[in-house]
Design an enzyme around this catalytic site. Structure first.
Site, PDB file in Angstrom:
ATOM      1  N   ARG A 109       0.978  -0.834  -0.080  1.00 48.41           N
ATOM      2  CA  ARG A 109      -0.086  -0.042  -0.202  1.00 48.41           C
ATOM      3  C   ARG A 109       1.049   1.505  -0.038  1.00 48.41           C
ATOM      4  O   ARG A 109       1.510   0.876   1.236  1.00 48.41           O
ATOM      5  CB  ARG A 109      -0.841   0.515   1.305  1.00 48.41           C
ATOM      6  CG  ARG A 109      -1.922   1.346   1.432  1.00 48.41           C
ATOM      7  CD  ARG A 109      -2.643   1.040   2.827  1.00 48.41           C
ATOM      8  NE  ARG A 109      -3.520   2.008   2.355  1.00 48.41           N
ATOM      9  CZ  ARG A 109      -3.229   3.544   4.101  1.00 48.41           C
ATOM     10  NH1 ARG A 109      -2.491   3.284   4.722  1.00 48.41           N
ATOM     11  NH2 ARG A 109      -4.119   4.749   4.220  1.00 48.41           N
ATOM     12  N   ASN A 164      -7.392   2.004  10.059  1.00 49.85           N
ATOM     13  CA  ASN A 164      -5.839   1.961  10.362  1.00 49.85           C
ATOM     14  C   ASN A 164      -6.282   2.396  11.924  1.00 49.85           C
ATOM     15  O   ASN A 164      -7.062   3.083  12.282  1.00 49.85           O
ATOM     16  CB  ASN A 164      -4.588   3.363  10.027  1.00 49.85           C
ATOM     17  CG  ASN A 164      -4.874   3.661   8.457  1.00 49.85           C
ATOM     18  OD1 ASN A 164      -5.130   2.642   7.843  1.00 49.85           O
ATOM     19  ND2 ASN A 164      -4.855   4.471   8.484  1.00 49.85           N
ATOM     20  N   TYR A 188      -4.311   1.878  16.268  1.00 49.68           N
ATOM     21  CA  TYR A 188      -3.411   1.879  16.740  1.00 49.68           C
ATOM     22  C   TYR A 188      -3.592   1.886  17.817  1.00 49.68           C
ATOM     23  O   TYR A 188      -2.931   0.960  18.633  1.00 49.68           O
ATOM     24  CB  TYR A 188      -2.681   3.510  16.256  1.00 49.68           C
ATOM     25  CG  TYR A 188      -1.619   3.198  15.118  1.00 49.68           C
ATOM     26  CD1 TYR A 188      -0.743   2.550  14.099  1.00 49.68           C
ATOM     27  CD2 TYR A 188      -3.097   3.793  13.863  1.00 49.68           C
ATOM     28  CE1 TYR A 188      -0.750   2.647  13.299  1.00 49.68           C
ATOM     29  CE2 TYR A 188      -1.968   4.148  12.930  1.00 49.68           C
ATOM     30  CZ  TYR A 188      -0.886   3.384  12.203  1.00 49.68           C
ATOM     31  OH  TYR A 188       0.319   3.171  11.288  1.00 49.68           O
ATOM     32  N   HIS A 218      -3.351  10.945   0.466  1.00 49.63           N
ATOM     33  CA  HIS A 218      -1.991  10.601   2.152  1.00 49.63           C
ATOM     34  C   HIS A 218      -2.005  11.981   2.498  1.00 49.63           C
ATOM     35  O   HIS A 218      -0.729  12.291   2.932  1.00 49.63           O
ATOM     36  CB  HIS A 218      -1.001   9.802   2.145  1.00 49.63           C
ATOM     37  CG  HIS A 218      -0.707   9.082   3.611  1.00 49.63           C
ATOM     38  ND1 HIS A 218      -1.160   7.708   3.484  1.00 49.63           N
ATOM     39  CD2 HIS A 218      -0.726   9.599   4.106  1.00 49.63           C
ATOM     40  CE1 HIS A 218      -0.647   7.382   4.788  1.00 49.63           C
ATOM     41  NE2 HIS A 218       0.087   8.802   5.323  1.00 49.63           N
TER      42      HIS A 218
HETATM   43  C1  FCB Z   1      -1.324   7.274  10.797  1.00 48.19           C
HETATM   44  C2  FCB Z   1      -1.197   7.528   9.516  1.00 48.19           C
HETATM   45  C3  FCB Z   1       0.155   7.542   9.156  1.00 48.19           C
HETATM   46  C4  FCB Z   1       1.321   6.929   9.940  1.00 48.19           C
HETATM   47  C5  FCB Z   1       0.266   6.372  10.885  1.00 48.19           C
HETATM   48  C6  FCB Z   1       1.743   6.220  12.673  1.00 48.19           C
HETATM   49  O1  FCB Z   1      -2.319   8.113  11.122  1.00 48.19           O
HETATM   50  O2  FCB Z   1      -1.968   7.396   8.383  1.00 48.19           O
HETATM   51  O3  FCB Z   1       0.598   7.750   7.244  1.00 48.19           O
HETATM   52  O4  FCB Z   1       2.013   8.415  10.435  1.00 48.19           O
HETATM   53  O5  FCB Z   1      -0.618   7.072  11.954  1.00 48.19           O
END
Ligand code: FCB
Length: 473
Positions: free
Chosen positions: A83, A298, A300, A127
């Site tokens: 990606r 996404n 985290y 992006h």
């Molecule tokens: C996300 C972004 C990516 C990277 C990660 C850690 O928010 O999409 O570009 O910086 O965090």
């Protein structure tokens, strides 16, 4: 600590996509080559204090000059997909007007190089690196930018639409709107709630219009968007914290999911925004509600909402990454289940997941450089387990991609935060494959071996996602 056991081998269907991810501004460098225009991030990096270490994206990982080596690196990991994002100002420097052949040629070589190595290209159009010239006329707050984006999408699809597996319109519209235009900690550094909400609307609208235009043009790639989502938990059970969590859930999740999958903005967030709510024209909501082939998310960490003093990330006693983000894998399972329960979603992809940890280069007995990033390996393994948990409970998943292929420019944090499964020495541009990458490579290889061994049975059991996606449309 050893890596936890990851998923029973036959859980992931044969067409499950294992990948790694990057983004243009974070790795490419070659900032003014081939007539490349500037983006809002080039300008933002020049602002004193905007980037923690005062750095910028002028060289980054020098990826443009090291394309073939980096493609070989991706291939060596044995992943199904890569990606990446296209830098809009590299292919169309001013955002409108002339296109850059040199820029287009770079992405052509990238895509062809991936295909030659058996890796499926997953292309992201936006992006975050909006051409600076478009910002001068209002950027994403200006409705014309929506139409410039559609032209850009069409241009890229004409050039590469026959060879890329998937096209994502936007990466993380919440981040662009909220961090770029409300808190101002990201480019373009604007601090206005009204502007931010208009920006979010224009991002969503441009997504819908681009999808319609690409489909009308016969584009064969899967089309979708990528959202940054996390479950929002109240810090305490107090009414105030619960109300705060509900509002943040509205602003982060429902503000994007509702229009995309239900065709309307959530009432509670509209009420909260009041006069700052976006101007919406007739037909906009219907356009945003255009069907998608996949939804990327996404993930985290979770978010903990508090109406009073901000929640202390260390109070849960869990591990915290270098970004100050709590390691909370079960939040991913919770999120995936909730998305599929509340919305008619197409197959879900985790398009980014990974962690910034302190890395140290050590030298093996033979003198070879090594990075024993056990924390990162465990982070990834536990989140893959969380995906597996969601799948066991019936969530239709299309793939999982690690953020990131290699250490890179981590936006306002500069180069200090390392997310890569490949280490980058920025002085020499040497790439060193970390232990997490070795682990991921072996994990993917095992998945592929199982795929082959179980293929007939797996094929029969695998849901026909294409057909199911038709039904949800
Ligand atoms: C996300 C972004 C990516 C990277 C990660 C850690 O928010 O999409 O570009 O910086 O965090």
């Amino acid at each position: 600590m050893t890596a936890p056991l990851t998923a029973e081998p036959t859980l992931f269907p044969p067409d499950f996509v294992w990948g790694v991810a990057t983004a243009a501004f974070q790795i490419e460098g070659a900032a003014s080559e081939g007539g490349k225009g500037e983006s809002i991030w080039d300008e933002f990096c020049r602002r004193p204090g905007a980037i923690a270490d005062g750095s910028n994206g002028l060289v980054a990982c020098d990826h443009v000059h090291r394309l073939q080596g980096d493609l070989d690196l991706i291939q060596s990991l044995g992943v199904d997909a890569y990606r990446f994002s296209v830098s809009w100002p590299r292919v169309r420097p001013g955002g409108s007007g002339a296109w850059s052949e040199a820029g287009l040629d770079f992405y052509e070589r990238l895509v062809d190089g991936l295909l030659a190595r058996g890796v499926a290209p997953y292309l992201t159009l936006n992006h975050w690196d909006l051409p600076l010239e478009l910002q001068a006329s209002g950027g994403w707050a200006h409705r014309d930018t929506v139409h410039r984006f559609v032209e850009y999408a069409q241009g890229m699809a004409r050039r590469l639409g026959d060879r890329v597996r998937a096209i994502t319109t936007h990466n993380e519209p919440w981040v662009m709107a909220m961090l770029g235009h409300e808190t101002g900690i990201f480019a373009p550094g604007i601090k206005s709630r009204a502007v931010a909400s208009q920006v979010s609307h224009h991002l969503l609208l441009s997504h819908g219009l681009a999808l319609q235009a690409l489909r009308a043009g016969g584009c064969k790639a899967d089309l979708g968007i990528v959202l940054n989502l996390s479950p929002i938990h109240p810090a305490t059970n107090s009414a105030a914290d619960r109300a705060q969590a509900r509002l943040e859930d509205g602003r982060l999740i429902r503000w994007y999911m509702d229009p995309l999958f239900k065709g309307s903005y959530p009432d509670d967030v509209l009420a909260f925004l009041g006069a700052d709510a976006p101007r919406v024209e007739a037909g906009d909501m219907q356009t945003i509600h255009t069907s998608m082939d996949f939804l990327g998310l996404n993930y985290y960490s979770r978010t903990v909402a508090s109406a009073g003093t901000p929640w202390d990330v260390h109070s849960s006693g869990r591990a915290v990454t270098e970004m100050g983000w709590e390691v909370y894998p079960e939040g991913l399972t919770e999120l995936l289940l909730r998305l599929q329960r509340d919305y008619a979603v197409p197959p879900l992809f985790v398009t980014e997941n990974g962690g910034a940890f302190k890395d140290q280069i050590v030298h093996g007995a033979d003198g070879s450089p090594q990075v024993h990033d056990i924390d990162r390996r465990d982070y990834i393994a536990r989140h893959i387990d969380a995906v597996a948990d969601a799948m066991r409970q019936g969530v239709r998943m299309g793939g999982y991609m690690v953020w990131s292929l290699m250490d890179n420019f981590e936006w306002a944090s500069g180069y200090a935060k390392r997310f890569g499964i490949v280490h980058v020495d920025y002085a020499s541009q040497t790439r060193t494959v970390k232990d997490s990458a070795h682990w991921y490579r072996d994990f993917v290889a095992r998945q592929k071996a199982v795929r082959v061994a179980h293929n007939p049975q797996q094929q029969a059991m695998a849901p026909d996602w294409a057909k199911q996606a038709e039904v949800t449309r």
